[in-house]
Write a protein that holds these residues in place. Structure first.
Motif, PDB file in Angstrom:
ATOM      1  N   PRO A  97      29.703 -15.508  -4.834  1.00 51.45           N
ATOM      2  CA  PRO A  97      29.594 -15.126  -6.241  1.00 51.45           C
ATOM      3  C   PRO A  97      28.121 -15.103  -6.647  1.00 51.45           C
ATOM      4  N   THR A  98      27.773 -14.242  -7.584  1.00 48.56           N
ATOM      5  CA  THR A  98      26.403 -14.194  -8.093  1.00 48.56           C
ATOM      6  C   THR A  98      26.389 -13.715  -9.540  1.00 48.56           C
ATOM      7  N   ARG A  99      25.355 -14.116 -10.248  1.00 50.96           N
ATOM      8  CA  ARG A  99      25.141 -13.605 -11.611  1.00 50.96           C
ATOM      9  C   ARG A  99      24.203 -12.407 -11.577  1.00 50.96           C
ATOM     10  N   ASP A 100      23.533 -12.198 -10.440  1.00 52.92           N
ATOM     11  CA  ASP A 100      22.538 -11.135 -10.324  1.00 52.92           C
ATOM     12  C   ASP A 100      23.178  -9.752 -10.235  1.00 52.92           C
ATOM     13  N   GLU A 101      22.473  -8.776 -10.758  1.00 54.30           N
ATOM     14  CA  GLU A 101      22.903  -7.387 -10.627  1.00 54.30           C
ATOM     15  C   GLU A 101      22.441  -6.867  -9.254  1.00 54.30           C
ATOM     16  N   PRO A 102      23.168  -5.921  -8.678  1.00 55.69           N
ATOM     17  CA  PRO A 102      22.781  -5.385  -7.367  1.00 55.69           C
ATOM     18  C   PRO A 102      21.460  -4.630  -7.438  1.00 55.69           C
TER      19      PRO A 102
END
Length: 108
Positions: A97-102
């Motif tokens: 999981p990540t909060r970062d945008e691709p």
């Protein structure tokens, strides 16, 4: 969502947006859980759904690998799933999981 009855070591198989079959094996899933300290425990279906519904797909850092990004399928903003492809078949090799945008570079 298309579901295919999996063999005993396969948790599930889905079809990605390019029409390729992608599987998640029990062995690799156990490895992913260990690497992610259980953060994805119980989220096998979310990982597979991310492959099916990815809104962004990028080339991986290794030839034959692609990184799929899907929104709102886990404990963070995005679920990221790395798939190793061989022809028209792929295997999930990691997920997180990540909060970062691709990133923009390498998008397919």
């Amino acid at each position: 969502m298309v579901r295919i009855t999996p063999p005993p070591n396969i948790i599930g198989t889905v079809i990605d947006k390019s029409g390729r079959h992608v599987s998640l094996t029990r062995d690799l899933w156990e490895n992913i859980l260990k690497k992610r300290l259980g953060k994805l425990d119980g989220l096998e279906l979310a990982v597979m759904r991310a492959v099916e519904t990815a809104d962004v797909t990028r080339m991986g850092n290794v030839p034959g690998r692609e990184v799929h990004y899907a929104r709102d399928l886990g404990p963070a903003r995005r679920m990221v799933v790395v798939v190793a492809y061989s022809g028209s078949r792929g295997t999930v090799i990691t997920a997180y999981p990540t909060r970062d945008e691709p990133p923009m570079e390498g998008r397919l």
